[in-house]
Design an enzyme around this catalytic site. Structure first.
Site, short mmCIF file in Angstrom:
data_model
loop_
_atom_site.label_atom_id
_atom_site.label_comp_id
_atom_site.label_asym_id
_atom_site.label_seq_id
_atom_site.Cartn_x
_atom_site.Cartn_y
_atom_site.Cartn_z
N SER A 107 0.89 -1.19 0.00
CA SER A 107 -0.13 -0.08 -0.01
C SER A 107 0.90 1.16 0.16
O SER A 107 2.10 1.35 0.50
CB SER A 107 -0.85 -0.06 1.26
OG SER A 107 -1.57 1.36 1.48
N TYR A 130 -2.11 5.27 -4.30
CA TYR A 130 -3.25 6.36 -4.18
C TYR A 130 -2.74 7.77 -4.66
O TYR A 130 -1.83 8.16 -4.63
CB TYR A 130 -3.41 6.40 -2.49
CG TYR A 130 -4.21 5.71 -1.69
CD1 TYR A 130 -5.63 5.09 -2.35
CD2 TYR A 130 -3.53 5.00 -0.81
CE1 TYR A 130 -6.06 4.27 -1.70
CE2 TYR A 130 -4.21 4.17 0.01
CZ TYR A 130 -5.64 3.80 -0.40
OH TYR A 130 -6.08 2.68 0.42
N THR A 156 -5.95 2.49 -7.03
CA THR A 156 -7.16 2.47 -6.30
C THR A 156 -7.82 3.47 -6.91
O THR A 156 -7.29 4.69 -6.79
CB THR A 156 -6.68 2.48 -4.78
OG1 THR A 156 -6.31 1.27 -4.45
CG2 THR A 156 -8.00 2.77 -4.29
N LYS A 252 -8.46 -0.65 -9.44
CA LYS A 252 -9.02 -1.36 -8.09
C LYS A 252 -9.99 -0.46 -7.68
O LYS A 252 -10.12 0.77 -7.64
CB LYS A 252 -8.01 -1.70 -6.93
CG LYS A 252 -8.36 -2.26 -5.90
CD LYS A 252 -7.43 -2.58 -4.83
CE LYS A 252 -8.19 -3.13 -3.28
NZ LYS A 252 -8.95 -2.06 -2.59
#
Length: 387
Positions: A107, A130, A156, A252
């Protein structure tokens, strides 16, 4: 040491050994948590067709995800702050995934940095991005992922703004942690976790601190993170990111057939049918219920993966039989990590694999590639009759 026979065993150990605020961070959803609950319970509505007098020898769960060989079509999903569930958590989870032969996804909001994970593993891993308002940060993060030899970028799309998670607010989960008396008492009882955290140097978001001007400590990080997710992210910018990355791109957060078609149009290599584990739009469809309409929309034109709600190998089989080419586990591996570190993640993967292999055999199949809707009994009203 207790015998681990199912993911629930790991969850019970995890709850005992991890501070409540981090357990709740993992085991919660936004608002009423309806979508969080239905992500798992909707799998239970699907039944399996048992077949007998079938040769069950020579079975294989081996497959591919975005052209990469995998021991089973299961990847470790990107989970933020994994290094607070267990010291050096991202590194340990990546090592477990490498040992088992499945992808690990790091992440953006990890405690261990891209460089940390790359230095401590040998298999290429995936990086989840992100998109932040600071476009230069995004460019640098992509370049750092390239330098770390990441083999795929997972972008994402469903966290441009944060869904409210009541438990995090009530527990004082923040950066830095708000130490109320009940929090201090809870931390004091989790001595195993505390000793591990004292022995590591990694306590902040390694992909952020030191990589943005002015972000030098947890307080400045808190201010930056609260206002930095980019609400302007659109399909044009997705195209730009694809060009900047230049490698396999996985999108995603797809939960709608029209968005699946847009992902296809921008040239994504795969999509993940996901509602962020029920942590964003509460009241949204569960991932497994959203999957059929997305398969109808894009079919074999793009590789379709699924996450959110998977807690067993049977859940994996059901997703594959309904058309997914790959699946992701998030909470299931975090339970193992918080319970027993790297060994716990390995145990989670072992359990999922054993359940997938046995269930596949009892359904009369020897290869995961042969799974299909013929292996399932799906309620006539499962997909819903929506106005």
């Amino acid at each position: 040491m207790a015998r681990i026979t199912e993911i629930e065993d790991l969850k019970r150990l995890y709850k005992r050994r991890t501070p409540k605020m981090f357990y709740d961070y993992c085991e919660s959803g936004s608002w009423t948590e309806q979508t969080f609950r239905e992500n798992s319970s909707d799998f239970d509505l699907i039944k399996l067709r048992q077949r007998v007098a079938v040769d069950m020898t020579g079975r294989s769960t081996a497959s591919q995800m975005i052209g990469q060989d995998v021991a089973m079509p299961v990847a470790l999903a990107p989970v933020g702050s994994t290094g607070m569930q267990h010291a050096d958590g991202e590194i340990l989870a990546a090592k477990a995934a490498e040992k088992f032969g499945v992808p690990f996804t790091l992440s953006t909001m990890s405690v261990c940095s891209l460089e940390d994970v790359a230095e401590n593993t040998s298999a290429p891993f995936w990086f989840q991005l992100y998109v932040m308002k600071d476009r230069e940060f995004t460019k640098r993060a992509i370049q750092r992922a390239k330098d770390a030899k990441c083999s795929a970028l997972v972008l994402t799309l469903d966290l441009q703004i944060l869904g409210q998670r009541h438990k995090d607010i009530k527990n004082g989960l923040s950066v830095p942690i708000k130490l109320a008396p009940h929090t201090i008492l809870d931390l004091a009882t989790k001595w195993r976790w505390g000793l591990q955290m004292l022995q590591t140097k990694r306590h902040s978001f390694g992909n952020i601190v030191g990589h943005i001007d002015g972000i030098t400590d947890m307080t400045s990080l808190s201010v930056w993170a609260a206002e930095s997710f980019d609400p302007k992210l659109d399909w044009d910018y997705v195209k730009e990111i694809k060009e900047l990355w230049g490698g396999p791109l996985i999108l995603k957060g797809i939960l709608d057939a029209d968005d699946a078609k847009m992902a296809l149009n921008v040239g994504a290599d795969a999509i993940v049918v996901s509602n962020h584990g029920g942590r964003q739009l509460d009241g949204a469809m569960s991932s497994i219920k959203a999957l059929p309409s997305i398969m109808d929309a894009v079919g074999d034109k793009i590789e379709v993966h699924l996450d959110s709600g998977i807690r067993s190998g049977q859940d994996v089989l059901k997703a594959l039989a309904m058309g997914a080419k790959g699946t992701y586990i998030g909470r299931a591996f975090v339970y193992g990590l918080g319970a027993m570190g790297q060994h716990g993640v390995e145990e989670a993967l072992r359990v999922i694999h054993s359940e997938l292999d046995t269930t596949m055999a009892l359904c009369g199949e020897r290869k995961v590639q042969d799974l299909g809707k013929h292996n399932l009994l799906v309620p006539r009203d499962f997909y819903g009759d929506w106005a």
